[in-house]
Design a protein around this motif. Structure first.
Motif, PDB file in Angstrom:
ATOM      1  N   ALA A 220      -3.413  27.191 -23.868  1.00 42.04           N
ATOM      2  CA  ALA A 220      -2.121  26.496 -23.902  1.00 42.04           C
ATOM      3  C   ALA A 220      -1.919  25.650 -22.642  1.00 42.04           C
ATOM      4  O   ALA A 220      -1.473  24.491 -22.714  1.00 42.04           O
ATOM      5  N   GLU A 221      -2.278  26.209 -21.490  1.00 37.40           N
ATOM      6  CA  GLU A 221      -2.133  25.464 -20.238  1.00 37.40           C
ATOM      7  C   GLU A 221      -3.087  24.278 -20.190  1.00 37.40           C
ATOM      8  O   GLU A 221      -2.729  23.197 -19.705  1.00 37.40           O
ATOM      9  N   GLY A 222      -4.290  24.465 -20.708  1.00 40.14           N
ATOM     10  CA  GLY A 222      -5.239  23.360 -20.747  1.00 40.14           C
ATOM     11  C   GLY A 222      -4.769  22.249 -21.660  1.00 40.14           C
ATOM     12  O   GLY A 222      -4.888  21.060 -21.332  1.00 40.14           O
ATOM     13  N   ALA A 223      -4.216  22.613 -22.819  1.00 41.81           N
ATOM     14  CA  ALA A 223      -3.711  21.608 -23.758  1.00 41.81           C
ATOM     15  C   ALA A 223      -2.528  20.851 -23.155  1.00 41.81           C
ATOM     16  O   ALA A 223      -2.395  19.628 -23.315  1.00 41.81           O
ATOM     17  N   ALA A 224      -1.643  21.565 -22.436  1.00 46.26           N
ATOM     18  CA  ALA A 224      -0.484  20.922 -21.814  1.00 46.26           C
ATOM     19  C   ALA A 224      -0.927  19.949 -20.724  1.00 46.26           C
ATOM     20  O   ALA A 224      -0.397  18.839 -20.608  1.00 46.26           O
ATOM     21  N   ALA A 225      -1.919  20.352 -19.919  1.00 54.23           N
ATOM     22  CA  ALA A 225      -2.415  19.476 -18.862  1.00 54.23           C
ATOM     23  C   ALA A 225      -3.089  18.239 -19.449  1.00 54.23           C
ATOM     24  O   ALA A 225      -2.917  17.125 -18.939  1.00 54.23           O
ATOM     25  N   LYS A 226      -3.828  18.423 -20.527  1.00 50.36           N
ATOM     26  CA  LYS A 226      -4.485  17.283 -21.171  1.00 50.36           C
ATOM     27  C   LYS A 226      -3.459  16.317 -21.747  1.00 50.36           C
ATOM     28  O   LYS A 226      -3.604  15.095 -21.617  1.00 50.36           O
ATOM     29  N   ALA A 227      -2.427  16.851 -22.375  1.00 43.61           N
ATOM     30  CA  ALA A 227      -1.364  15.995 -22.930  1.00 43.61           C
ATOM     31  C   ALA A 227      -0.634  15.249 -21.820  1.00 43.61           C
ATOM     32  O   ALA A 227      -0.271  14.071 -21.964  1.00 43.61           O
ATOM     33  N   GLU A 228      -0.423  15.920 -20.691  1.00 38.79           N
ATOM     34  CA  GLU A 228       0.243  15.270 -19.556  1.00 38.79           C
ATOM     35  C   GLU A 228      -0.587  14.103 -19.039  1.00 38.79           C
ATOM     36  O   GLU A 228      -0.057  13.023 -18.752  1.00 38.79           O
ATOM     37  N   LEU A 229      -1.906  14.298 -18.947  1.00 38.45           N
ATOM     38  CA  LEU A 229      -2.777  13.225 -18.480  1.00 38.45           C
ATOM     39  C   LEU A 229      -2.762  12.039 -19.437  1.00 38.45           C
ATOM     40  O   LEU A 229      -2.772  10.879 -19.013  1.00 38.45           O
ATOM     41  N   GLU A 230      -2.768  12.334 -20.731  1.00 41.53           N
ATOM     42  CA  GLU A 230      -2.819  11.262 -21.726  1.00 41.53           C
ATOM     43  C   GLU A 230      -1.517  10.470 -21.787  1.00 41.53           C
ATOM     44  O   GLU A 230      -1.506   9.317 -22.225  1.00 41.53           O
ATOM     45  N   ASN A 231      -0.402  11.081 -21.335  1.00 38.24           N
ATOM     46  CA  ASN A 231       0.898  10.428 -21.464  1.00 38.24           C
ATOM     47  C   ASN A 231       1.483   9.950 -20.137  1.00 38.24           C
ATOM     48  O   ASN A 231       2.634   9.523 -20.091  1.00 38.24           O
ATOM     49  N   LEU A 232       0.687  10.019 -19.080  1.00 37.50           N
ATOM     50  CA  LEU A 232       1.189   9.528 -17.794  1.00 37.50           C
ATOM     51  C   LEU A 232       1.360   8.012 -17.852  1.00 37.50           C
ATOM     52  O   LEU A 232       0.429   7.290 -18.202  1.00 37.50           O
TER      53      LEU A 232
ATOM     54  N   ALA B 153       0.817  -1.224   0.000  1.00 39.21           N
ATOM     55  CA  ALA B 153       0.000   0.000   0.000  1.00 39.21           C
ATOM     56  C   ALA B 153       0.842   1.262   0.000  1.00 39.21           C
ATOM     57  O   ALA B 153       0.389   2.315  -0.458  1.00 39.21           O
ATOM     58  N   ALA B 154       2.075   1.171   0.498  1.00 41.03           N
ATOM     59  CA  ALA B 154       2.918   2.358   0.628  1.00 41.03           C
ATOM     60  C   ALA B 154       3.829   2.585  -0.559  1.00 41.03           C
ATOM     61  O   ALA B 154       4.758   3.373  -0.477  1.00 41.03           O
ATOM     62  N   ASN B 155       3.577   1.918  -1.686  1.00 40.05           N
ATOM     63  CA  ASN B 155       4.415   2.052  -2.871  1.00 40.05           C
ATOM     64  C   ASN B 155       4.526   3.522  -3.270  1.00 40.05           C
ATOM     65  O   ASN B 155       3.558   4.122  -3.721  1.00 40.05           O
ATOM     66  N   PRO B 156       5.699   4.142  -3.130  1.00 39.03           N
ATOM     67  CA  PRO B 156       5.823   5.564  -3.433  1.00 39.03           C
ATOM     68  C   PRO B 156       5.644   5.884  -4.911  1.00 39.03           C
ATOM     69  O   PRO B 156       5.261   6.993  -5.267  1.00 39.03           O
ATOM     70  N   ARG B 157       5.961   4.931  -5.799  1.00 43.22           N
ATOM     71  CA  ARG B 157       5.755   5.190  -7.227  1.00 43.22           C
ATOM     72  C   ARG B 157       4.266   5.342  -7.522  1.00 43.22           C
ATOM     73  O   ARG B 157       3.860   6.186  -8.314  1.00 43.22           O
ATOM     74  N   LEU B 158       3.455   4.496  -6.872  1.00 44.71           N
ATOM     75  CA  LEU B 158       2.022   4.591  -7.071  1.00 44.71           C
ATOM     76  C   LEU B 158       1.489   5.891  -6.493  1.00 44.71           C
ATOM     77  O   LEU B 158       0.673   6.581  -7.100  1.00 44.71           O
TER      78      LEU B 158
ATOM     79  N   GLN C 254       0.757  13.141  -9.275  1.00 41.69           N
ATOM     80  CA  GLN C 254       0.997  13.803 -10.553  1.00 41.69           C
ATOM     81  C   GLN C 254      -0.292  13.919 -11.353  1.00 41.69           C
ATOM     82  O   GLN C 254      -0.577  14.956 -11.969  1.00 41.69           O
ATOM     83  N   ARG C 255      -1.108  12.868 -11.326  1.00 37.33           N
ATOM     84  CA  ARG C 255      -2.393  12.907 -12.037  1.00 37.33           C
ATOM     85  C   ARG C 255      -3.314  13.941 -11.416  1.00 37.33           C
ATOM     86  O   ARG C 255      -4.016  14.678 -12.126  1.00 37.33           O
ATOM     87  N   THR C 256      -3.317  14.013 -10.087  1.00 36.19           N
ATOM     88  CA  THR C 256      -4.170  14.985  -9.397  1.00 36.19           C
ATOM     89  C   THR C 256      -3.782  16.410  -9.768  1.00 36.19           C
ATOM     90  O   THR C 256      -4.653  17.269 -10.001  1.00 36.19           O
ATOM     91  N   ARG C 257      -2.481  16.683  -9.831  1.00 36.31           N
ATOM     92  CA  ARG C 257      -2.029  18.032 -10.202  1.00 36.31           C
ATOM     93  C   ARG C 257      -2.401  18.366 -11.633  1.00 36.31           C
ATOM     94  O   ARG C 257      -2.817  19.502 -11.927  1.00 36.31           O
ATOM     95  N   ALA C 258      -2.270  17.401 -12.539  1.00 37.85           N
ATOM     96  CA  ALA C 258      -2.611  17.648 -13.942  1.00 37.85           C
ATOM     97  C   ALA C 258      -4.100  17.917 -14.096  1.00 37.85           C
ATOM     98  O   ALA C 258      -4.509  18.808 -14.860  1.00 37.85           O
ATOM     99  N   VAL C 259      -4.929  17.165 -13.385  1.00 37.63           N
ATOM    100  CA  VAL C 259      -6.387  17.377 -13.443  1.00 37.63           C
ATOM    101  C   VAL C 259      -6.733  18.763 -12.913  1.00 37.63           C
ATOM    102  O   VAL C 259      -7.588  19.471 -13.479  1.00 37.63           O
ATOM    103  N   ALA C 260      -6.068  19.182 -11.828  1.00 42.91           N
ATOM    104  CA  ALA C 260      -6.327  20.503 -11.260  1.00 42.91           C
ATOM    105  C   ALA C 260      -5.953  21.609 -12.247  1.00 42.91           C
ATOM    106  O   ALA C 260      -6.671  22.616 -12.382  1.00 42.91           O
ATOM    107  N   LYS C 261      -4.817  21.432 -12.957  1.00 41.04           N
ATOM    108  CA  LYS C 261      -4.412  22.418 -13.961  1.00 41.04           C
ATOM    109  C   LYS C 261      -5.430  22.508 -15.090  1.00 41.04           C
ATOM    110  O   LYS C 261      -5.764  23.599 -15.570  1.00 41.04           O
ATOM    111  N   LEU C 262      -5.932  21.358 -15.532  1.00 43.46           N
ATOM    112  CA  LEU C 262      -6.910  21.339 -16.614  1.00 43.46           C
ATOM    113  C   LEU C 262      -8.207  22.024 -16.200  1.00 43.46           C
ATOM    114  O   LEU C 262      -8.786  22.816 -16.957  1.00 43.46           O
TER     115      LEU C 262
END
Length: 278
Positions: A196-208, A145-150, A156-164
């Motif tokens: 531009a920021e929305g497009a970058a956040a969307k691309a980040e989500l799609e490539n995580l 449960a404590a896997n730091p990568r997870l 990272q996904r939460t931050r990208a969603v917030a930016k979008l």
């Protein structure tokens, strides 16, 4: 899991209890210190040959320092040195060996000492308890449960969603302002920036990438390979304990301000590093 020659490490930290430790008394009297200084000056007066005798030398010893190389001082993050004082083993961190002018010196005591015999039994009791039959399932579940990568991937996904969401909110506000009569020319730059920021956040989500997850089966398999786990360690020979400590990647961090030792272990699963601790 990694493939080919590519490797990565996971550090899985599980915190439970800590071990309390006592401090050591003053070691050298003023008279003894003065005599040693006079002797050093006398030797140094003999020129380069005499000064050569003042250099630190490495001595071999048959004394079993069970935790040598495993202790770190939390104040300066340096390894603590093993020493025997009045037939008692200590692990020590000396402020005089810290680089002059280091900000660490402001909070670092002159000498930090922790007694080995105050640590051995609580440490071995923790190892036996964490990996015995009654607690092994809980330990493995906590490590998974404590896997730091997870955790990092979710963050990272939460931050990208917030930016979008923020970019979409600003776009809606700018468009509403235009509909209300604001000159569109004045909002060209803010709209372009939000798009531009929305497009970058969307691309980040799609490539995580999907985070690699160490499985419970892999951890159980690694633990089974270490036959000493879950067995009595109170009367174990130093050689046996050292092999066990190496196998579980034992690390100890002493916090002088708390007079506590924080313990962590690292289990290697194939090319992965799985960490748990107290």
């Amino acid at each position: 899991m990694s493939s080919g020659d590519a490797t990565w490490q996971d550090e899985l930290v599980v915190r439970t209890d800590v071990i309390g430790c006592g401090l050591a008394p003053e070691i050298v009297s003023v008279d003894t210190f003065t005599q040693v200084q006079l002797m050093r000056r006398s030797r140094a007066a003999g020129g380069m040959r005499g000064r050569g005798k003042l250099d630190r030398r490495t001595f071999t010893t048959s004394r079993p320092y069970r935790l040598r190389g495993r202790f770190r001082c939390t104040l300066c993050e340096r390894k603590m040195l093993a020493a025997t004082i009045r037939n008692t083993i200590y692990y020590r961190c000396l402020a005089r060996t810290i680089a002059p002018g280091s900000p660490v010196l402001t909070a670092h005591p002159r000498t930090v000492n922790v007694r080995e015999d105050h640590v051995n039994d609580p440490l071995n009791d923790w190892i036996m308890q964490a990996y015995d039959r009654d607690h092994i399932n809980q330990t493995v579940a906590a490590i998974v449960a404590a896997n730091p990568r997870l955790i990092a991937a979710r963050s990272q996904r939460t931050r990208a969603v917030a930016k979008l969401k923020d970019a979409d909110k600003r776009l809606r506000r700018h468009r509403a302002a235009i509909e209300a009569g604001v000159n569109p020319v004045a909002l060209v730059e803010p709209i372009n920036a939000a798009e531009a920021e929305g497009a970058a956040a969307k691309a980040e989500l799609e490539n995580l990438p999907e985070p690699s997850q160490v499985t419970a089966a892999e951890i159980y398999a690694r633990i089974d390979m270490i036959g000493e786990l879950g067995t009595s360690l109170s009367s174990a020979q130093p050689e046996r304990l050292n092999k066990l400590y190496d196998a579980i990647g034992l690390e100890l961090r002493y916090a002088p301000d708390e007079q506590r030792v924080h313990v962590s272990t690292t289990l290697r699963v194939a090319n992965e590093c799985v960490r748990g601790g107290t």
